[in-house]
Design an enzyme around this catalytic site. Structure first.
Site, PDB file in Angstrom:
ATOM      1  N   GLY A  47      43.384  42.905  43.589  1.00 17.61           N
ATOM      2  CA  GLY A  47      44.185  43.740  44.498  1.00 17.61           C
ATOM      3  C   GLY A  47      44.674  42.889  45.657  1.00 17.61           C
ATOM      4  CB  THR A  50      49.926  45.358  49.547  1.00 19.53           C
ATOM      5  OG1 THR A  50      49.113  46.106  48.650  1.00 19.53           O
ATOM      6  CG2 THR A  50      51.278  45.111  48.897  1.00 19.53           C
ATOM      7  CE1 TYR A  52      41.485  46.031  56.561  1.00 17.30           C
ATOM      8  CE2 TYR A  52      41.919  48.164  55.540  1.00 17.30           C
ATOM      9  CZ  TYR A  52      41.609  47.399  56.660  1.00 17.30           C
ATOM     10  OH  TYR A  52      41.432  48.018  57.876  1.00 17.30           O
ATOM     11  CG  ASP A 110      45.552  48.362  34.330  1.00 19.96           C
ATOM     12  OD1 ASP A 110      44.903  48.375  35.403  1.00 19.96           O
ATOM     13  OD2 ASP A 110      45.543  49.304  33.518  1.00 19.96           O
ATOM     14  CB  ALA A 111      42.691  45.038  38.174  1.00 26.15           C
ATOM     15  CG  LEU A 138      41.660  47.176  41.947  1.00 26.78           C
ATOM     16  CD1 LEU A 138      41.443  47.875  40.618  1.00 26.78           C
ATOM     17  CD2 LEU A 138      43.013  46.517  41.970  1.00 26.78           C
ATOM     18  CB  ALA A 139      44.236  51.167  46.994  1.00 28.24           C
ATOM     19  CE1 TYR A 223      38.586  54.759  58.301  1.00 24.70           C
ATOM     20  CE2 TYR A 223      38.817  56.895  57.243  1.00 24.70           C
ATOM     21  CZ  TYR A 223      38.891  56.101  58.373  1.00 24.70           C
ATOM     22  OH  TYR A 223      39.259  56.652  59.576  1.00 24.70           O
ATOM     23  CE1 TYR A 233      39.878  57.602  52.653  1.00 22.12           C
ATOM     24  CE2 TYR A 233      37.499  57.492  52.640  1.00 22.12           C
ATOM     25  CZ  TYR A 233      38.709  56.944  52.321  1.00 22.12           C
ATOM     26  OH  TYR A 233      38.758  55.752  51.653  1.00 22.12           O
TER      27      TYR A 233
HETATM   28  P1  NAI Z   1      47.056  48.695  49.114  1.00 23.17           P
HETATM   29  O1  NAI Z   1      47.782  49.794  48.432  1.00 23.17           O
HETATM   30  O2  NAI Z   1      47.736  47.988  50.232  1.00 23.17           O
HETATM   31  O3  NAI Z   1      46.609  47.570  48.059  1.00 23.17           O
HETATM   32  C1  NAI Z   1      46.225  47.831  46.760  1.00 23.17           C
HETATM   33  C2  NAI Z   1      46.214  46.558  45.929  1.00 23.17           C
HETATM   34  O4  NAI Z   1      45.733  46.890  44.619  1.00 23.17           O
HETATM   35  C3  NAI Z   1      47.576  45.913  45.705  1.00 23.17           C
HETATM   36  O5  NAI Z   1      47.435  44.510  45.682  1.00 23.17           O
HETATM   37  C4  NAI Z   1      47.974  46.389  44.305  1.00 23.17           C
HETATM   38  O6  NAI Z   1      48.872  45.528  43.614  1.00 23.17           O
HETATM   39  C5  NAI Z   1      46.621  46.411  43.631  1.00 23.17           C
HETATM   40  N1  NAI Z   1      46.546  47.289  42.470  1.00 23.17           N
HETATM   41  C6  NAI Z   1      46.704  48.640  42.422  1.00 23.17           C
HETATM   42  N2  NAI Z   1      46.512  49.078  41.159  1.00 23.17           N
HETATM   43  C7  NAI Z   1      46.214  47.991  40.405  1.00 23.17           C
HETATM   44  C8  NAI Z   1      45.899  47.790  39.043  1.00 23.17           C
HETATM   45  N3  NAI Z   1      45.824  48.800  38.177  1.00 23.17           N
HETATM   46  N4  NAI Z   1      45.672  46.530  38.619  1.00 23.17           N
HETATM   47  C9  NAI Z   1      45.749  45.474  39.485  1.00 23.17           C
HETATM   48  N5  NAI Z   1      46.000  45.609  40.778  1.00 23.17           N
HETATM   49  C10 NAI Z   1      46.232  46.849  41.239  1.00 23.17           C
HETATM   50  O7  NAI Z   1      45.676  49.326  49.595  1.00 23.17           O
HETATM   51  P2  NAI Z   1      44.645  49.039  50.778  1.00 23.17           P
HETATM   52  O8  NAI Z   1      44.788  50.095  51.794  1.00 23.17           O
HETATM   53  O9  NAI Z   1      44.668  47.619  51.182  1.00 23.17           O
HETATM   54  O10 NAI Z   1      43.275  49.350  50.025  1.00 23.17           O
HETATM   55  C11 NAI Z   1      42.420  48.364  49.502  1.00 23.17           C
HETATM   56  C12 NAI Z   1      40.990  48.858  49.613  1.00 23.17           C
HETATM   57  O11 NAI Z   1      40.658  49.022  50.989  1.00 23.17           O
HETATM   58  C13 NAI Z   1      40.755  50.222  48.952  1.00 23.17           C
HETATM   59  O12 NAI Z   1      39.494  50.233  48.362  1.00 23.17           O
HETATM   60  C14 NAI Z   1      40.795  51.171  50.139  1.00 23.17           C
HETATM   61  O13 NAI Z   1      40.106  52.373  49.908  1.00 23.17           O
HETATM   62  C15 NAI Z   1      40.123  50.315  51.187  1.00 23.17           C
HETATM   63  N6  NAI Z   1      40.316  50.748  52.580  1.00 23.17           N
HETATM   64  C16 NAI Z   1      41.559  51.029  53.074  1.00 23.17           C
HETATM   65  C17 NAI Z   1      41.704  51.491  54.383  1.00 23.17           C
HETATM   66  C18 NAI Z   1      43.045  51.842  54.936  1.00 23.17           C
HETATM   67  O14 NAI Z   1      43.106  52.536  55.959  1.00 23.17           O
HETATM   68  N7  NAI Z   1      44.136  51.378  54.371  1.00 23.17           N
HETATM   69  C19 NAI Z   1      40.546  51.675  55.264  1.00 23.17           C
HETATM   70  C20 NAI Z   1      39.302  51.245  54.674  1.00 23.17           C
HETATM   71  C21 NAI Z   1      39.197  50.839  53.372  1.00 23.17           C
END
Ligand code: NAI
Length: 386
Positions: A47, A50, A52, A110-111, A138-139, A223, A233
């Site tokens: 992931g 984008t 985190y 697809d991870a 991953l998200a 989170y 949440y």
């Molecule tokens: P994001 O949407 O910015 O990033 C998601 C990443 O996962 C991207 O690189 C995307 O290409 C990849 N991805 C999605 N589906 C995929 C798949 N099937 N195969 C391969 N790659 C895939 O999300 P964000 O917000 O950075 O979230 C990342 C983690 O951080 C999650 O676990 C989220 O719950 C956690 N988090 C996020 C917070 C927030 O406020 N944004 C707060 C605390 C934790």
């Protein structure tokens, strides 16, 4: 092509390559200013394109000079359609890494699938031998299983309907949102997608293939947030998935203890990302939180959070954790003074006074920046190669 933002509620369907590059460049520059990160030499980031995950990869590569392999799920550009932001981010990241002689390769697929896991393992064997750090960020909205079954994650409550204020992203007004409770099937599906099962699959596959260094570290992000957002949440479908993720960390720690591997959950701050913008009620909370934390001088974005993770939350080879074995990067967000101010603002905010209590401009600035828009120095009237 001249690329303009096309926004539909919480998603932008276009992305600007020059702006995305700028976004990555700034994150790298910030990371370098923070000095050297120790303890990461060869990292796998799942992931990585984008939010985190990208920040984690940047800190690994430009803070620690680590070789990184990234996994992402992004769309390449077509004749008349821009690529996804993550695709441009990744392109820029790889270019910057190459300029500095830092190894970086990315698999786009697809991870959750067995194929991608096998391809990653092959690449590690060929180029790196083993990895010492695995970051699971991953998200995803859905997960397809080997037998073709598709699980869809939902952002719903568990038990009762939740009614509260919400930001209408179409016109920046406050409306009342009601979020209905999920049924058993939806709860199970969300846990399948956002829980820890796939993280564990990754770790087992890496171990079986003998591509994990002794004393390796794996991190996944979670989170918690304030009571205000608990129904949607922490106690909602996504919260149950995160509970499963946390339990998985304990499973990994037990199962892998002979090799010295440690699994951690880092509880991060709420920030505008493609994933979080989609959660009802949360965008208003984030806009109020941004305003509060900016005024108090302790607001951070993804790259600041992840730099703090590796600079301040680490102690030798271990991370500092709370009584529940969680790394608390949300410590500043959860400070009493911050939360009291947020609650006070939440009670008062309405469509007429929204700018007084919520950082709507900051919310949208982060949102547009995420897709490469609204950077001062980029000339958006110019044709760009997409
Ligand atoms: P994001 O949407 O910015 O990033 C998601 C990443 O996962 C991207 O690189 C995307 O290409 C990849 N991805 C999605 N589906 C995929 C798949 N099937 N195969 C391969 N790659 C895939 O999300 P964000 O917000 O950075 O979230 C990342 C983690 O951080 C999650 O676990 C989220 O719950 C956690 N988090 C996020 C917070 C927030 O406020 N944004 C707060 C605390 C934790």
């Amino acid at each position: 092509m001249i690329v303009e933002p096309k926004v539909r509620e919480f998603i932008c369907t276009t992305a600007h390559p020059v702006g995305c590059r700028e976004n990555v460049r700034r994150q790298i520059a910030y990371t370098k200013e923070q000095g050297e990160v120790k303890g990461i030499k060869k990292a796998l980031i799942i992931g990585s394109s984008t939010g985190y995950g990208l920040a984690s990869r940047i800190v690994s590569a430009f803070g620690a000079k680590a070789a990184t392999i990234g996994v992402m799920f992004e769309k390449e550009g077509k004749a008349k359609r821009t690529a996804s932001a993550g695709w441009y981010n990744n392109l820029a990241f790889e270019e910057f890494a190459k300029e500095e002689g830092i190894y970086a390769k990315t698999l786009n697929g697809d991870a959750f699938s067995k194929e991608i896991k096998e391809q990653v393992i092959e690449l590690i064997k060929k180029d790196l031998g083993k990895v010492d750090t695995v970051i699971y960020s991953l998200a995803a909205p859905r997960r397809t299983m080997e037998d073709g079954t598709v699980y869809q994650s939902t952002l719903k409550t568990v038990g009762e309907e939740f009614v509260n204020k919400s930001l209408n992203l179409k016109n920046n007004t406050i409306e009342t949102a009601s979020i209905s409770p999920a049924n058993e099937e939806e709860i199970e599906a969300t846990i399948k997608v956002m829980g820890g099962e796939d993280w564990l699959d990754w770790m087992r596959a890496l171990k079986e293939a003998d591509v994990l260094e002794d004393n390796a570290v794996t991190l996944a992000y979670s989170y918690i947030g304030p009571k205000l957002t608990y129904p949607v949440y922490f106690q909602g479908t996504i919260g149950l998935a995160k509970k499963h993720l946390k339990e998985t960390a304990a499973v990994i720690n037990e199962e892998f203890k002979n090799s010295g591997l440690k699994a951690y959950i880092s509880v991060n701050k709420a920030l505008v990302t493609q994933a979080s913008a989609a959660i009802p009620v949360v965008p208003l909370y984030m806009a109020i939180l941004y305003k509060t934390m900016k005024e108090m001088g302790n607001h951070e974005n993804c790259i600041q959070q992840i730099n703090r993770l590796f600079h301040e939350k680490k102690e030798g080879d271990s991370f500092k954790v709370d009584a529940e074995n969680l790394i608390r990067l949300d410590d500043w967000e959860m400070e009493d003074a911050v939360q009291e101010a947020v609650i006070a603002a939440w009670d008062k905010v309405n469509s007429d006074n929204i700018l007084e209590y919520a950082d709507i401009e900051g919310y949208w600035e982060d949102f547009y920046n995420m897709f490469g828009f609204k950077f001062d120095f980029v000339d958006y009237t110019q044709d760009v190669e997409i």
